[in-house]
Design an enzyme around this catalytic site. Structure first.
Site, short mmCIF file in Angstrom:
data_model
loop_
_atom_site.label_atom_id
_atom_site.label_comp_id
_atom_site.label_asym_id
_atom_site.label_seq_id
_atom_site.Cartn_x
_atom_site.Cartn_y
_atom_site.Cartn_z
N SER A 242 0.85 -1.19 0.00
CA SER A 242 0.00 0.00 0.00
C SER A 242 0.88 1.23 0.00
CB SER A 242 -0.91 0.03 1.24
OG SER A 242 -0.13 0.21 2.41
N LYS A 243 0.23 2.38 -0.12
CA LYS A 243 0.96 3.64 -0.02
C LYS A 243 1.62 3.76 1.35
CE LYS A 243 0.14 8.64 -0.10
NZ LYS A 243 -0.89 9.70 -0.23
N GLN A 244 0.91 3.29 2.39
CA GLN A 244 1.42 3.39 3.76
C GLN A 244 2.68 2.54 3.97
OE1 GLN A 244 -1.91 3.06 3.04
NE2 GLN A 244 -2.20 5.25 3.44
#
Length: 300
Positions: A242-244
């Site tokens: 994910s972006k995270q």
């Protein structure tokens, strides 16, 4: 709510990315599996941008996602749908649930819920504080669905039977957030019903939320699609891409190699002589089989 769209084909799938970041290996793999399953079933494949939370969106991400999909040779049916342009549909659905006594206003803050609630399968289980009405001195901040007792059971085409007791595991969940933004669980159901989606192929991270969507479908009186949750793509630490977790963006300039990697992650290894995009897609369309897709997490 009744769908305004009558499907003309027996299968209508969709890919619905959120523009909170660029397309990465996890979202690309989902797109490939979703597209190939629709193609193999002789169906249509729609594209929907789930841009309901501007506070989390990345500037330019929506157009970048479309550019990447085009560069990788994806073809979709009809126009791209943007959730940010469909507020009236969500409002009508919520109004219907309120009229039917299936949705109620909630005055609780997240802090208050955390202080009094137990942990469930996806965060805190709402304890029903406002089920019989908000305190007289506090207006409602959000709207929740009044969940029914009993288990929700469905058979996922890849993951098998899945069971969840919403009242115990989730509690009455949010349909319209306190900040005025529509909750995913309502919007996705309204969109799928209005677009005539019959089959949903997406990542296994959303498996836990499916019973909530089935509850909304039943409350609105719309059909429940068939579900297929593809394996979760994880990094070396076992975290969902994910972006995270700083998943790197897909490179449109390396389109053929990116497509090959996505197919391999789905259990489909193209022959070495498939070099360019056209050859890879032709092979994938001919050889796609859900039976070859792994069930568990796949390391990227």
């Amino acid at each position: 709510m009744t769908s305004s769209f009558v499907p003309s084909v027996p299968y209508r799938g969709r890919f619905a990315p959120s523009p909170t970041g660029l397309l990465h290996a996890g979202s690309l793999t989902t797109a490939v599996g979703s597209y190939l399953e629709a193609y193999s079933r002789g169906g249509e494949w729609l594209l929907r941008m789930e841009d309901l939370d501007p506070l989390r969106e990345m500037a330019g991400a929506a157009s970048a996602i479309l550019h990447t999909l085009e560069a990788l040779g994806f073809e979709w049916d009809g126009e791209v749908v943007y959730q940010s342009r469909r507020h009236e549909l969500y409002r009508a659905a919520l109004d219907q649930l309120i009229r039917d006594g299936l949705a109620y206003a909630c005055a609780c803050t997240r802090k208050e819920i955390a202080m009094h609630a137990q942990r469930g399968v996806d965060g805190f289980v709402y304890p029903g504080t406002c089920r019989d009405g908000c305190p007289s001195d506090r207006p409602g901040r959000a709207w929740r669905l009044r969940v029914a007792p009993g288990e929700t059971v469905f058979v996922d085409r890849l993951q098998g039977e899945y069971r969840q007791e919403l009242e115990r595991d989730i509690g009455d969940f949010v349909l319209l957030r306190a900040d005025g933004f529509w909750a995913y669980q309502l919007a996705v159901v309204v969109d799928d019903a209005e677009q005539g989606v019959t089959d949903i192929v997406r990542g296994a991270d959303l498996l836990v939320s499916t019973p909530r969507q089935i509850a909304v479908q039943r409350a609105l009186g719309v059909a429940t699609p068939s579900y297929c949750h593809l394996p979760l793509m994880v990094n070396a630490a076992g975290e969902k891409l994910s972006k995270q977790t700083l998943a790197p963006a897909i490179s449109p300039e390396a389109a053929a190699e990116e497509l090959r990697r996505a197919l391999v992650r789905l259990g489909h290894v193209p022959p070495a002589e498939c070099h360019d995009l056209a050859e890879l897609w032709a092979w994938a369309r001919t050889n796609w089989s859900l039976a070859r897709v792994p069930v568990g997490p796949v390391a990227v």
